[in-house]
Design a protein around this motif. Structure first.
Motif, PDB file in Angstrom:
ATOM      1  N   TYR A 104      92.598  59.725  40.113  1.00 39.98           N
ATOM      2  CA  TYR A 104      92.164  58.601  40.954  1.00 39.98           C
ATOM      3  C   TYR A 104      93.293  57.572  41.056  1.00 39.98           C
TER       4      TYR A 104
ATOM      5  N   LEU B 242      77.365  58.767  46.818  1.00 38.13           N
ATOM      6  CA  LEU B 242      78.025  59.720  47.720  1.00 38.13           C
ATOM      7  C   LEU B 242      77.102  60.896  48.010  1.00 38.13           C
TER       8      LEU B 242
ATOM      9  N   ARG C 299      82.743  51.984  49.751  1.00 32.26           N
ATOM     10  CA  ARG C 299      84.045  51.308  49.810  1.00 32.26           C
ATOM     11  C   ARG C 299      84.107  50.146  48.831  1.00 32.26           C
TER      12      ARG C 299
ATOM     13  N   LEU D 268      84.602  51.561  45.359  1.00 32.07           N
ATOM     14  CA  LEU D 268      85.994  52.011  45.214  1.00 32.07           C
ATOM     15  C   LEU D 268      86.925  50.818  44.986  1.00 32.07           C
TER      16      LEU D 268
ATOM     17  N   TRP E 111      89.965  60.257  50.485  1.00 32.72           N
ATOM     18  CA  TRP E 111      89.453  60.125  51.853  1.00 32.72           C
ATOM     19  C   TRP E 111      89.812  58.740  52.399  1.00 32.72           C
TER      20      TRP E 111
ATOM     21  N   TRP F  73      90.028  62.981  35.580  1.00 34.42           N
ATOM     22  CA  TRP F  73      89.753  62.497  36.928  1.00 34.42           C
ATOM     23  C   TRP F  73      90.320  61.097  37.152  1.00 34.42           C
TER      24      TRP F  73
ATOM     25  N   GLN G  95      81.951  55.419  38.243  1.00 34.13           N
ATOM     26  CA  GLN G  95      82.038  56.775  38.797  1.00 34.13           C
ATOM     27  C   GLN G  95      80.633  57.348  38.979  1.00 34.13           C
TER      28      GLN G  95
ATOM     29  N   PHE H  43      78.248  62.407  51.674  1.00 34.54           N
ATOM     30  CA  PHE H  43      79.706  62.480  51.720  1.00 34.54           C
ATOM     31  C   PHE H  43      80.140  63.918  51.398  1.00 34.54           C
ATOM     32  N   PRO H  44      81.164  64.486  52.038  1.00 32.93           N
ATOM     33  CA  PRO H  44      82.055  63.834  53.010  1.00 32.93           C
ATOM     34  C   PRO H  44      81.589  63.904  54.470  1.00 32.93           C
TER      35      PRO H  44
ATOM     36  N   LEU I 197      78.975  55.594  41.915  1.00 29.33           N
ATOM     37  CA  LEU I 197      79.587  56.021  43.180  1.00 29.33           C
ATOM     38  C   LEU I 197      79.144  57.432  43.547  1.00 29.33           C
ATOM     39  N   GLU I 198      79.161  58.337  42.585  1.00 26.03           N
ATOM     40  CA  GLU I 198      78.896  59.740  42.917  1.00 26.03           C
ATOM     41  C   GLU I 198      77.419  59.966  43.263  1.00 26.03           C
TER      42      GLU I 198
ATOM     43  N   GLY J  68      80.925  60.638  56.027  1.00 31.37           N
ATOM     44  CA  GLY J  68      81.944  59.594  55.891  1.00 31.37           C
ATOM     45  C   GLY J  68      81.633  58.685  54.721  1.00 31.37           C
ATOM     46  N   LEU J  69      82.392  57.585  54.607  1.00 27.96           N
ATOM     47  CA  LEU J  69      82.246  56.646  53.490  1.00 27.96           C
ATOM     48  C   LEU J  69      81.455  55.423  53.941  1.00 27.96           C
TER      49      LEU J  69
ATOM     50  N   MET K 192      86.675  49.758  41.471  1.00 29.60           N
ATOM     51  CA  MET K 192      87.343  50.710  40.577  1.00 29.60           C
ATOM     52  C   MET K 192      88.855  50.537  40.636  1.00 29.60           C
ATOM     53  N   ASP K 193      89.394  50.310  41.830  1.00 28.38           N
ATOM     54  CA  ASP K 193      90.850  50.105  41.960  1.00 28.38           C
ATOM     55  C   ASP K 193      91.318  48.965  41.057  1.00 28.38           C
TER      56      ASP K 193
END
Lengths: 277, 217
Positions: free
Chosen positions: B162, A252, A267, A270, B208, B158, A245, A257-258, A248-249, A261-262, A273-274
């Motif tokens: 997520y 970003l 990506r 993310l 997003w 968070w 996190q 961002f935003p 990423l932040e 865009g990304l 992280m998924d």
């Protein structure tokens, strides 16, 4: 916020109101009530002027003394002031950097880092006096003579470029955590990827604590090339997600961002992280 | 190597039961998990309660590889688990994706006090293999999952929000298989609202991305 705070307070088993916490902090008969109140006010971000004044007063407390001569209430007051974001606390916290209690000095250095005020840079640098040669353990205590990790990290976060030459020798300190703190600060102060890589290599350390602290450092400095190695290291997914996190932040923020865009890098982070959820 | 090529399951189980150190336990559990044998399930489940995270990770991996056959035993013993074991079992159930676990995942996502357990349960709600349900049960089950996932986008943590975004995205993709597009559009709207309402940039970025995926369908 109000309902969330009260729920959390109940979960801690001690429900307080702001007025009660303030009254508990201002009395001197019961040290444990004062100690808990200082923590509580920071935890629930109660930053009214009267609270700030009371916490600053607690930084000079002489009543609450630990068996080893320490000042427990001062420690908690310093930690709370770091969370509350009021820069009135900066001069009294700077005074705490010379407190005889190591843990008060450590809490003050961390609080000054959080408050982000450059007035703290010079007093923090003075704790590095004597360099690595002076950075030795205190006999009979589980710590060094100064809270070097907290000082190095604060100098990095405060952008103390003038301190780079003093920080560099700490890369060779015999304690790995101190080396990490120096690498983290130097990356923030110079942007040199070699320091980020040094922390990435720590993710292979056999010691779990070291891998954890390297992950948190890499997350704090937002070192993007560390994303994949963090996802792959042996540690808890919860901590990996927090570190990613941070990375990423930072990214970003840099890429706008935003509105912008990304990016493909965002990506990729993310996707990592998924997989850890 | 065993000349016969037959894995001696009893020996692998005994190695887990007699491991004399945390590291030896991790290795023994990995070997047992690698056997991919349904009779290993009770032992792998027992390991979840040993307070040995490395061994628990290996046991979860083994149970997830075994998949659906492990689900009834995991669910049966859920109430008897200590808290740590329950958290690992929820993680295994979330990764296996059997809709039999839906009631447990719904309850955990909505109410567990540990954020890492809520996170796993929320992720699991988006990860269910709906085709394992009877056709007439799919829609009502998905509606329940959708309701809790939407609530979870308001979680105080968070990482749970997520996970809820990821769950909503995968649920929307699963819903595409039906002729009714209303749910997909409702999810897309929910994600779109999060683009401005969400305060944590990492969650905002994930919303997003999910919104972009759904918009392009």
């Amino acid at each position: 916020m109000g309902s969330k705070a009260s729920t959390l307070a109940e979960n801690q088993g001690e429900s307080l109101t702001v007025d009660q916490a303030l009254a508990n902090l201002n009395q001197t008969a019961d040290s444990s009530l004062r100690y808990y109140a200082a923590w509580w006010l920071g935890r629930f971000r109660v930053s009214t002027p009267v609270v700030i004044e009371a916490l600053i007063g607690a930084l000079g407390d002489e009543v609450d003394r630990a068996p080893d001569g320490g000042y427990p209430l001062r420690r908690n007051a310093a930690r709370a002031l770091g969370k509350l974001g009021d820069r009135q606390a900066v001069p009294p916290l700077i005074q705490c950097l010379t407190c005889p209690d190591y843990y008060v000095r450590e809490a003050a250095a961390q609080a000054l880092e959080q408050l982000g005020d450059p007035r703290a840079i010079q007093p923090l640098r003075s704790l590095l006096a004597g360099g690595v040669a002076a950075a030795v353990p205190v006999p009979g205590k589980p710590h060094l003579v100064q809270p070097y990790n907290a000082v190095l990290e604060a100098l990095g976060s405060l952008g103390a470029r003038e301190a780079v030459a003093e920080i560099q020798p700490f890369l060779d300190h015999e304690i790995a955590q101190v080396q990490n703190a120096a690498a983290r600060a130097l990356y923030q102060l110079t942007g040199d990827a070699a320091y980020g890589q040094q922390l990435v290599e720590r993710l292979q350390a056999p010691n779990l604590q070291l891998r954890r602290s390297a992950m948190m450092d890499l997350g704090a400095i937002g070192y993007l090339p560390a994303a994949q190695p963090i996802a792959a290291t042996l540690a808890e997914n919860s901590l990996k997600l927090i570190a990613l996190q941070g990375i990423l932040e930072t990214h970003l923020h840099r890429t706008g961002f935003p509105q912008g865009g990304l990016s493909s890098e965002a990506r990729q982070v993310l996707a990592l992280m998924d997989e850890l959820l | 190597m065993l000349g016969t090529g037959i894995v001696n399951l009893a020996e692998l189980i005994e190695a887990v039961e007699t491991a004399d150190s945390k590291a030896a336990m991790v290795m023994a559990v990995r070997h047992l998990a690698a056997a991919q044998h349904p009779e290993a399930i009770p032992t792998l489940i027992a390991v979840l309660g040993y307070n040995n995270p490395g061994a628990a990770v290996a046991a979860v991996d083994g149970l997830v590889t075994l998949g659906r056959p492990a689900v009834p035993a995991l669910l049966d013993q859920l109430d008897g688990y200590n808290y740590g074991a329950r958290a690992w079992a929820i993680r295994a159930l979330a990764l296996i994706g059997d809709p039999l676990a839906l009631p447990v995942l719904l309850e955990t996502a909505a109410g567990d006090f540990a954020l890492s357990v809520r996170r796993a349960a929320v992720r699991g709600l988006g990860n269910l293999n709906w085709e394992w349900l009877a056709a007439d049960q799919v829609l009502p089950a998905q509606s329940q999952a959708l309701q809790v996932l939407r609530q979870s986008t308001q979680d105080p943590e968070w990482v749970v929000r997520y996970a809820a975004v990821v769950g909503l995205e995968t649920l929307a993709l699963a819903r595409l298989k039906s002729t009714n597009r209303a749910t997909v559009e409702a999810i897309a709207h929910h994600l779109q609202a999060m683009l401005t309402a969400e305060e944590t940039p990492a969650v905002q970025a994930r919303a997003w991305l999910a919104f972009e995926v759904l918009r392009q369908l």
